[in-house]
Design a protein around this motif. Structure first.
Motif, PDB file in Angstrom:
ATOM      1  N   SER A  69     -42.698  79.139   0.362  1.00 51.79           N
ATOM      2  CA  SER A  69     -42.846  80.576   0.134  1.00 51.79           C
ATOM      3  C   SER A  69     -41.654  81.122  -0.628  1.00 51.79           C
ATOM      4  CB  SER A  69     -42.967  81.325   1.470  1.00 51.79           C
ATOM      5  OG  SER A  69     -43.086  82.727   1.271  1.00 51.79           O
ATOM      6  N   ASP A  70     -41.909  82.208  -1.376  1.00 54.12           N
ATOM      7  CA  ASP A  70     -40.821  82.940  -2.019  1.00 54.12           C
ATOM      8  C   ASP A  70     -40.540  84.249  -1.291  1.00 54.12           C
ATOM      9  OD1 ASP A  70     -43.034  84.459  -2.662  1.00 54.12           O
ATOM     10  OD2 ASP A  70     -42.709  84.413  -4.829  1.00 54.12           O
ATOM     11  N   GLY A  71     -41.122  84.414  -0.105  1.00 53.56           N
ATOM     12  CA  GLY A  71     -40.983  85.633   0.667  1.00 53.56           C
ATOM     13  C   GLY A  71     -42.231  86.480   0.642  1.00 53.56           C
ATOM     14  N   ARG A  72     -42.983  86.416  -0.444  1.00 51.14           N
ATOM     15  CA  ARG A  72     -44.260  87.128  -0.545  1.00 51.14           C
ATOM     16  C   ARG A  72     -45.430  86.160  -0.515  1.00 51.14           C
ATOM     17  NH1 ARG A  72     -46.572  91.227  -5.344  1.00 51.14           N
ATOM     18  NH2 ARG A  72     -48.740  91.187  -4.594  1.00 51.14           N
ATOM     19  N   TYR A  73     -45.437  85.236  -1.475  1.00 47.22           N
ATOM     20  CA  TYR A  73     -46.517  84.262  -1.560  1.00 47.22           C
ATOM     21  C   TYR A  73     -46.157  83.034  -0.717  1.00 47.22           C
ATOM     22  CZ  TYR A  73     -47.807  87.107  -5.595  1.00 47.22           C
ATOM     23  OH  TYR A  73     -48.142  88.158  -6.421  1.00 47.22           O
ATOM     24  N   ALA A  74     -47.152  82.482  -0.037  1.00 47.41           N
ATOM     25  CA  ALA A  74     -46.963  81.273   0.764  1.00 47.41           C
ATOM     26  C   ALA A  74     -48.011  80.248   0.352  1.00 47.41           C
ATOM     27  CB  ALA A  74     -47.070  81.574   2.248  1.00 47.41           C
ATOM     28  N   ALA A  75     -47.651  78.969   0.431  1.00 44.47           N
ATOM     29  CA  ALA A  75     -48.558  77.908  -0.008  1.00 44.47           C
ATOM     30  C   ALA A  75     -48.554  76.754   0.978  1.00 44.47           C
ATOM     31  CB  ALA A  75     -48.158  77.414  -1.406  1.00 44.47           C
ATOM     32  N   VAL A  76     -49.741  76.220   1.233  1.00 50.34           N
ATOM     33  CA  VAL A  76     -49.923  75.043   2.073  1.00 50.34           C
ATOM     34  C   VAL A  76     -50.917  74.121   1.378  1.00 50.34           C
ATOM     35  CG1 VAL A  76     -49.400  76.236   4.243  1.00 50.34           C
ATOM     36  CG2 VAL A  76     -51.759  76.183   3.387  1.00 50.34           C
ATOM     37  N   VAL A  77     -51.083  72.906   1.925  1.00 51.49           N
ATOM     38  CA  VAL A  77     -52.044  71.949   1.370  1.00 51.49           C
ATOM     39  C   VAL A  77     -52.917  71.435   2.504  1.00 51.49           C
ATOM     40  CG1 VAL A  77     -52.371  69.820   0.066  1.00 51.49           C
ATOM     41  CG2 VAL A  77     -50.409  71.299  -0.426  1.00 51.49           C
ATOM     42  N   SER A  78     -54.221  71.378   2.263  1.00 48.81           N
ATOM     43  CA  SER A  78     -55.160  70.908   3.279  1.00 48.81           C
ATOM     44  C   SER A  78     -55.308  69.394   3.223  1.00 48.81           C
ATOM     45  CB  SER A  78     -56.531  71.548   3.063  1.00 48.81           C
ATOM     46  OG  SER A  78     -57.189  70.959   1.946  1.00 48.81           O
ATOM     47  N   LYS A  79     -55.897  68.844   4.262  1.00 53.99           N
ATOM     48  CA  LYS A  79     -56.158  67.409   4.287  1.00 53.99           C
ATOM     49  C   LYS A  79     -57.212  67.014   3.261  1.00 53.99           C
ATOM     50  CE  LYS A  79     -54.619  66.001   8.837  1.00 53.99           C
ATOM     51  NZ  LYS A  79     -54.945  65.241  10.068  1.00 53.99           N
ATOM     52  N   GLU A  80     -57.951  67.997   2.742  1.00 49.33           N
ATOM     53  CA  GLU A  80     -58.902  67.736   1.652  1.00 49.33           C
ATOM     54  C   GLU A  80     -58.218  67.849   0.297  1.00 49.33           C
ATOM     55  OE1 GLU A  80     -59.668  69.893   4.258  1.00 49.33           O
ATOM     56  OE2 GLU A  80     -60.815  68.293   5.238  1.00 49.33           O
ATOM     57  N   LEU A  93     -54.707  72.835  -2.578  1.00 44.16           N
ATOM     58  CA  LEU A  93     -53.554  73.722  -2.576  1.00 44.16           C
ATOM     59  C   LEU A  93     -54.060  75.132  -2.294  1.00 44.16           C
ATOM     60  CD1 LEU A  93     -50.548  74.386  -3.166  1.00 44.16           C
ATOM     61  CD2 LEU A  93     -51.180  74.528  -5.595  1.00 44.16           C
ATOM     62  N   ILE A  94     -53.551  75.749  -1.226  1.00 43.31           N
ATOM     63  CA  ILE A  94     -54.027  77.065  -0.789  1.00 43.31           C
ATOM     64  C   ILE A  94     -52.869  78.047  -0.865  1.00 43.31           C
ATOM     65  CG2 ILE A  94     -55.081  78.372   1.093  1.00 43.31           C
ATOM     66  CD1 ILE A  94     -56.090  75.646   2.181  1.00 43.31           C
ATOM     67  N   VAL A  95     -53.051  79.134  -1.572  1.00 47.01           N
ATOM     68  CA  VAL A  95     -51.983  80.125  -1.767  1.00 47.01           C
ATOM     69  C   VAL A  95     -52.387  81.453  -1.141  1.00 47.01           C
ATOM     70  CG1 VAL A  95     -50.686  81.444  -3.485  1.00 47.01           C
ATOM     71  CG2 VAL A  95     -51.037  78.992  -3.794  1.00 47.01           C
ATOM     72  N   LEU A  96     -51.435  82.054  -0.402  1.00 48.79           N
ATOM     73  CA  LEU A  96     -51.640  83.315   0.298  1.00 48.79           C
ATOM     74  C   LEU A  96     -50.698  84.373  -0.254  1.00 48.79           C
ATOM     75  CD1 LEU A  96     -51.475  81.834   3.913  1.00 48.79           C
ATOM     76  CD2 LEU A  96     -53.569  82.307   2.634  1.00 48.79           C
ATOM     77  N   ASP A  97     -51.168  85.598  -0.280  1.00 48.95           N
ATOM     78  CA  ASP A  97     -50.319  86.764  -0.527  1.00 48.95           C
ATOM     79  C   ASP A  97     -50.228  87.487   0.807  1.00 48.95           C
ATOM     80  OD1 ASP A  97     -49.021  89.063  -1.252  1.00 48.95           O
ATOM     81  OD2 ASP A  97     -50.391  89.599  -2.875  1.00 48.95           O
ATOM     82  N   GLY A  98     -49.139  87.264   1.541  1.00 51.25           N
ATOM     83  CA  GLY A  98     -49.110  87.681   2.927  1.00 51.25           C
ATOM     84  C   GLY A  98     -50.187  86.932   3.682  1.00 51.25           C
ATOM     85  N   ALA A  99     -50.980  87.645   4.490  1.00 49.32           N
ATOM     86  CA  ALA A  99     -52.040  87.002   5.264  1.00 49.32           C
ATOM     87  C   ALA A  99     -53.344  86.851   4.486  1.00 49.32           C
ATOM     88  CB  ALA A  99     -52.290  87.807   6.540  1.00 49.32           C
ATOM     89  N   LYS A 100     -53.367  87.299   3.224  1.00 46.60           N
ATOM     90  CA  LYS A 100     -54.586  87.262   2.426  1.00 46.60           C
ATOM     91  C   LYS A 100     -54.610  86.045   1.518  1.00 46.60           C
ATOM     92  CE  LYS A 100     -56.998  89.821  -1.230  1.00 46.60           C
ATOM     93  NZ  LYS A 100     -56.930  90.991  -2.153  1.00 46.60           N
ATOM     94  N   GLU A 101     -55.695  85.281   1.598  1.00 46.57           N
ATOM     95  CA  GLU A 101     -55.817  84.117   0.722  1.00 46.57           C
ATOM     96  C   GLU A 101     -56.141  84.557  -0.701  1.00 46.57           C
ATOM     97  OE1 GLU A 101     -58.779  80.320   0.090  1.00 46.57           O
ATOM     98  OE2 GLU A 101     -58.161  80.789   2.146  1.00 46.57           O
ATOM     99  N   LEU A 102     -55.401  83.975  -1.675  1.00 47.78           N
ATOM    100  CA  LEU A 102     -55.631  84.283  -3.087  1.00 47.78           C
ATOM    101  C   LEU A 102     -56.537  83.266  -3.755  1.00 47.78           C
ATOM    102  CD1 LEU A 102     -52.115  85.411  -4.409  1.00 47.78           C
ATOM    103  CD2 LEU A 102     -54.089  86.834  -3.827  1.00 47.78           C
ATOM    104  N   THR A 107     -45.856  66.959   0.854  1.00 43.67           N
ATOM    105  CA  THR A 107     -44.669  67.769   0.589  1.00 43.67           C
ATOM    106  C   THR A 107     -45.055  69.233   0.498  1.00 43.67           C
ATOM    107  OG1 THR A 107     -43.656  65.945  -0.643  1.00 43.67           O
ATOM    108  CG2 THR A 107     -42.764  68.158  -1.023  1.00 43.67           C
ATOM    109  N   ALA A 108     -44.313  70.088   1.188  1.00 44.21           N
ATOM    110  CA  ALA A 108     -44.590  71.528   1.122  1.00 44.21           C
ATOM    111  C   ALA A 108     -44.475  72.003  -0.312  1.00 44.21           C
ATOM    112  CB  ALA A 108     -43.615  72.290   2.012  1.00 44.21           C
ATOM    113  N   PRO A 109     -45.432  72.792  -0.800  1.00 44.39           N
ATOM    114  CA  PRO A 109     -45.322  73.343  -2.162  1.00 44.39           C
ATOM    115  C   PRO A 109     -44.048  74.179  -2.300  1.00 44.39           C
ATOM    116  CG  PRO A 109     -47.532  73.665  -1.273  1.00 44.39           C
ATOM    117  CD  PRO A 109     -46.683  73.216  -0.132  1.00 44.39           C
ATOM    118  N   PHE A 110     -43.597  74.301  -3.538  1.00 43.65           N
ATOM    119  CA  PHE A 110     -42.420  75.109  -3.839  1.00 43.65           C
ATOM    120  C   PHE A 110     -42.876  76.312  -4.646  1.00 43.65           C
ATOM    121  CE2 PHE A 110     -38.689  75.980  -6.654  1.00 43.65           C
ATOM    122  CZ  PHE A 110     -37.822  76.422  -5.654  1.00 43.65           C
ATOM    123  N   VAL A 111     -42.519  77.523  -4.181  1.00 45.63           N
ATOM    124  CA  VAL A 111     -42.957  78.756  -4.819  1.00 45.63           C
ATOM    125  C   VAL A 111     -41.742  79.459  -5.411  1.00 45.63           C
ATOM    126  CG1 VAL A 111     -44.201  80.918  -4.529  1.00 45.63           C
ATOM    127  CG2 VAL A 111     -44.791  78.952  -3.094  1.00 45.63           C
TER     128      VAL A 111
END
Length: 376
Positions: A103-114, A117-126, A137-141
């Motif tokens: 995360s960069d403080g606003r956007y957060a990113a994770v990766v699923s087992k499928e 790459l899933i990116v969120l803006d706060g609690a909202k999925e983008l 490896t955790a994504p770098f934002v």
């Protein structure tokens, strides 16, 4: 240990063989030293607790200001204020995860087992984008981009808002790679990643290589023994970055020029931490080692916590803080590794290296317990 071949037809066989070898070579618990009664020499108090669900992937905690971003294997993602333990936001992405959280403080990113790459803006999925390989490896934002490193050490860049792929850097010739989280970070205007035994500087705009520094070389007589890769958890001071090469070396690199400052043999599998004078790391057998940052000279070795499956250390004042396989958080002297205090969590393994966020030390366990401690 888990490894992943680029050739999927060979992947399952290699994983099975190495998992078997790993199980046979587990720590000999009979060799653990009796820690004896805890005699606190420094004060540490419990500040708060939270939970995120069980964590069965290599969770990375990268603080941003006073926030820590955590995730559970079930797809729960949360931003937590380390000062209070309260949620800034919490959501579920609805799928099981293999990597997170960047995360960069606003956007957060994770990766699923499928491999999404899933990116969120706060609690909202983008958005979601499919990656070409398993990702641990955790994504770098950063810089309005999301950088994803897969287990084959391919690196991809995406626009953080739209999800459009901007570029991909794919290296050939790495037949066998490590099933652990790797290194993705920024130094100035350079994206720095770990590829095999090299620390590599890239142009974040197009993925072109600026420099490469060889920290460790392949060794042994077969593919498994020749496995060499850089693992997450670095000690950065200014432009100098000290890193761990899996089971082979610890070394420091000038992150601007790409020059190797020094490299020393070491047999650990977790990252390192340190300051302007020293670098600290735990070996695979539980020895704690201190190196002189200037030239890699070994300063001391402590064997007190051998065979306890330790995390990487974090330097907190005069203490080195390390988690173990039964959820104990050890505070050790940076001078010689002698005990200063220890605290218990929930009885499950500490899942990632402890992190210091402001004045709060944060640890996450395999059961998903999140603990905030205040060293005094």
């Amino acid at each position: 240990m888990t490894v992943i071949r680029q050739a999927l037809s060979k992947w399952a066989l290699s994983v099975g063989i190495i998992l078997t070898l790993s199980a046979c070579a587990g720590p000999d618990k009979s060799k653990q030293l009796d820690l004896g009664p805890n005699t606190p020499l420094i004060g540490v108090r419990s500040a708060w607790t939270s939970t995120v669900g069980s964590v069965d992937f290599p969770l990375e905690i990268r603080p941003v200001g006073s926030l820590v971003f955590v995730a559970g294997s079930d797809g729960t993602v949360a931003a937590i204020d380390a000062r209070t333990g309260g949620d800034l936001w919490r959501t579920s992405v609805g799928v099981k995860l293999s990597a997170g959280v960047g995360s960069d403080g606003r956007y957060a990113a994770v990766v699923s087992k499928e491999n999404e790459l899933i990116v969120l803006d706060g609690a909202k999925e983008l958005w979601r984008q499919k990656l070409g390989a398993v990702t641990l490896t955790a994504p770098f934002v950063a810089g309005a981009r999301v950088f994803a490193m897969s287990a084959d050490r391919s690196v991809s860049a995406f626009d953080v808002v739209t999800g459009r792929k901007l570029w991909q850097q794919q290296r050939s010739g790495e037949a066998l790679v490590l099933g652990r989280s790797g290194i993705v970070m920024a130094i100035g205007d350079t994206l720095v990643t770990g590829l095999a035994g090299r620390l590599v500087g890239m142009n974040p705009l197009n993925g072109k290589i600026k420099w490469e520094a060889q920290v460790a070389n392949s060794r042994g007589t077969n593919e498994v023994e020749r496995l060499v890769d850089l693992v997450s958890g670095v000690s950065r001071q200014g432009n100098q970055v000290c890193v761990r090469a899996f089971q082979s070396a610890v070394g420091c690199v000038d992150g601007v020029r790409g020059n190797l400052v020094w490299s020393k043999s070491a047999s650990g599998s977790t990252g390192v931490d340190g300051d302007e004078s020293e670098v600290f790391g735990t070996e695979s057998d539980g020895r704690l080692i201190a190196w002189k940052r200037a030239d890699g000279e070994r300063l001391w070795v402590s064997e007190r916590l051998r065979f306890r499956s330790l995390t990487a250390p974090v330097l907190v004042g005069r203490s080195l803080v390390i988690g173990d396989e039964v959820g104990t958080v050890h505070f050790l002297s940076r001078q010689d590794g002698s005990p200063l205090n220890r605290l218990s969590t929930d009885g499950s393994a500490i899942r990632s290296a402890p992190v210091l966020v402001g004045q709060t030390l944060v640890v996450v366990t395999q059961r998903g317990g999140i603990f905030g401690f205040k060293p005094e």
